[in-house]
Design an enzyme around this catalytic site. Structure first.
Site, PDB file in Angstrom:
ATOM      1  N   ASP A 112       1.449 -11.294  10.405  1.00 15.75           N
ATOM      2  CA  ASP A 112       2.288 -11.251  11.613  1.00 15.75           C
ATOM      3  C   ASP A 112       2.068 -12.471  12.481  1.00 15.75           C
ATOM      4  O   ASP A 112       3.013 -13.050  13.020  1.00 15.75           O
ATOM      5  CB  ASP A 112       1.971  -9.981  12.429  1.00 15.75           C
ATOM      6  CG  ASP A 112       2.634  -8.746  11.842  1.00 15.75           C
ATOM      7  OD1 ASP A 112       3.527  -8.908  10.978  1.00 15.75           O
ATOM      8  OD2 ASP A 112       2.242  -7.635  12.226  1.00 15.75           O
ATOM      9  N   ARG A 158       0.832  -1.202   0.000  1.00 15.38           N
ATOM     10  CA  ARG A 158       0.000   0.000   0.000  1.00 15.38           C
ATOM     11  C   ARG A 158       0.864   1.248   0.000  1.00 15.38           C
ATOM     12  O   ARG A 158       1.715   1.421   0.885  1.00 15.38           O
ATOM     13  CB  ARG A 158      -0.899  -0.014   1.248  1.00 15.38           C
ATOM     14  CG  ARG A 158      -1.997   1.034   1.169  1.00 15.38           C
ATOM     15  CD  ARG A 158      -3.043   0.763   2.194  1.00 15.38           C
ATOM     16  NE  ARG A 158      -2.527   1.032   3.538  1.00 15.38           N
ATOM     17  CZ  ARG A 158      -3.275   1.493   4.523  1.00 15.38           C
ATOM     18  NH1 ARG A 158      -4.556   1.703   4.330  1.00 15.38           N
ATOM     19  NH2 ARG A 158      -2.760   1.704   5.698  1.00 15.38           N
ATOM     20  N   THR A 206      -0.996   7.623  -1.131  1.00 16.11           N
ATOM     21  CA  THR A 206      -2.253   7.543  -1.889  1.00 16.11           C
ATOM     22  C   THR A 206      -3.189   6.479  -1.319  1.00 16.11           C
ATOM     23  O   THR A 206      -4.372   6.451  -1.645  1.00 16.11           O
ATOM     24  CB  THR A 206      -1.962   7.175  -3.360  1.00 16.11           C
ATOM     25  OG1 THR A 206      -1.393   5.858  -3.380  1.00 16.11           O
ATOM     26  CG2 THR A 206      -1.008   8.150  -4.010  1.00 16.11           C
ATOM     27  N   ASP A 244      -3.370  -9.183  12.807  1.00 13.83           N
ATOM     28  CA  ASP A 244      -2.678  -9.187  11.517  1.00 13.83           C
ATOM     29  C   ASP A 244      -2.307 -10.631  11.172  1.00 13.83           C
ATOM     30  O   ASP A 244      -1.470 -11.246  11.833  1.00 13.83           O
ATOM     31  CB  ASP A 244      -1.419  -8.314  11.598  1.00 13.83           C
ATOM     32  CG  ASP A 244      -0.785  -8.155  10.223  1.00 13.83           C
ATOM     33  OD1 ASP A 244      -0.723  -7.034   9.718  1.00 13.83           O
ATOM     34  OD2 ASP A 244      -0.357  -9.186   9.637  1.00 13.83           O
TER      35      ASP A 244
HETATM   36  N1  URA Z   1      -5.281  -7.788   7.317  1.00 16.07           N
HETATM   37  C1  URA Z   1      -5.057  -8.521   8.436  1.00 16.07           C
HETATM   38  O1  URA Z   1      -4.103  -9.285   8.517  1.00 16.07           O
HETATM   39  N2  URA Z   1      -5.916  -8.381   9.464  1.00 16.07           N
HETATM   40  C2  URA Z   1      -6.980  -7.566   9.422  1.00 16.07           C
HETATM   41  O2  URA Z   1      -7.732  -7.513  10.383  1.00 16.07           O
HETATM   42  C3  URA Z   1      -7.186  -6.821   8.241  1.00 16.07           C
HETATM   43  C4  URA Z   1      -6.318  -6.948   7.209  1.00 16.07           C
END
Ligand code: URA
Length: 210
Positions: free
Chosen positions: A204, A105, A109, A201
């Site tokens: 992660d 990302r 923008t 995430d």
């Molecule tokens: N990407 C992720 O890994 N977790 C989220 O909650 C949203 C996007």
């Protein structure tokens, strides 16, 4: 919600998903659960694969037996979290062809920028399954499917573990021809774009990064 969306409510999937959501679940277990759910979701997303028959000989006699028709399907992982789903599906469909789409990302923008794109040839003749565990804003999923279509894909399905209504809305608007298969539809996105209640995430948690 739209009939483009299938939520697979099988008890095994729901139980494993709850374990994944739990913040105390460790990285190795999280990854193993994602692999297992990937396999179970693959069952659903391949339900309507075209079939044909083949003459075979069993040890007892001859028969006309069902086999999957058409070219090998293409699994496309949206990097990096898509790889977690990919592993499980490949255990079930080892002959599938595999592609990768990398997007990041642009923080100014907020638009997804492609940094990697490698997909199997003949996309137009294959069922293409795009993989990303989290359908959150839908920004990267929509762009990834767009790139796949630009590369020739005509029959695309999208598999995720968790979806947010915002992401489903974006996807159905941009790609009304792409069925979405997920294990759950959560409540909403928070201000940072995380799915609530979600699981955090996915990348992660899967790779032990922060
Ligand atoms: N990407 C992720 O890994 N977790 C989220 O909650 C949203 C996007």
């Amino acid at each position: 919600m739209t009939d483009q969306l299938t939520i697979v409510k099988h008890p095994l999937i729901q139980h494993k998903l709850t374990l994944m959501r739990d913040r105390s679940t460790q990285t190795s277990v999280f990854r193993q659960l994602l692999r297992e759910i990937g396999k179970l979701l693959a069952f659903e997303i391949t339900r309507s694969l075209p079939m044909t028959t083949r003459r075979i000989e069993t040890p007892i006699g001859e028969m006309t037996a069902p086999v999957i028709d058409g070219p090998k399907l293409a699994l496309v992982s949206i990097l990096r979290a898509g790889n977690g789903l990919l592993d499980g599906i490949l255990e079930l469909i080892p002959s599938a062809r595999v592609g990768f789409v990398g997007l990041y990302r642009n923080e100014e923008t907020l638009e997804p920028v492609q940094y990697y794109f490698k997909v199997p040839d003949d996309l137009g003749s294959r069922l293409v399954i795009a993989l990303d565990p989290m359908l959150a804003t839908g920004n990267s999923a929509v762009v990834a499917v767009e790139r796949l279509k630009r590369a020739g894909a005509r029959n695309v399905r999208f598999m995720c573990l968790l979806a947010a209504p915002e992401g489903v809305g974006r996807m159905t608007e941009a790609h009304p021809d792409v069925p979405i298969v997920t294990a759950a539809l959560d409540d909403h996105l928070d201000e940072r774009g995380y799915i609530v209640p979600g699981l955090g995430d996915a990348g992660d948690r899967m790779f032990g990064t922060k």
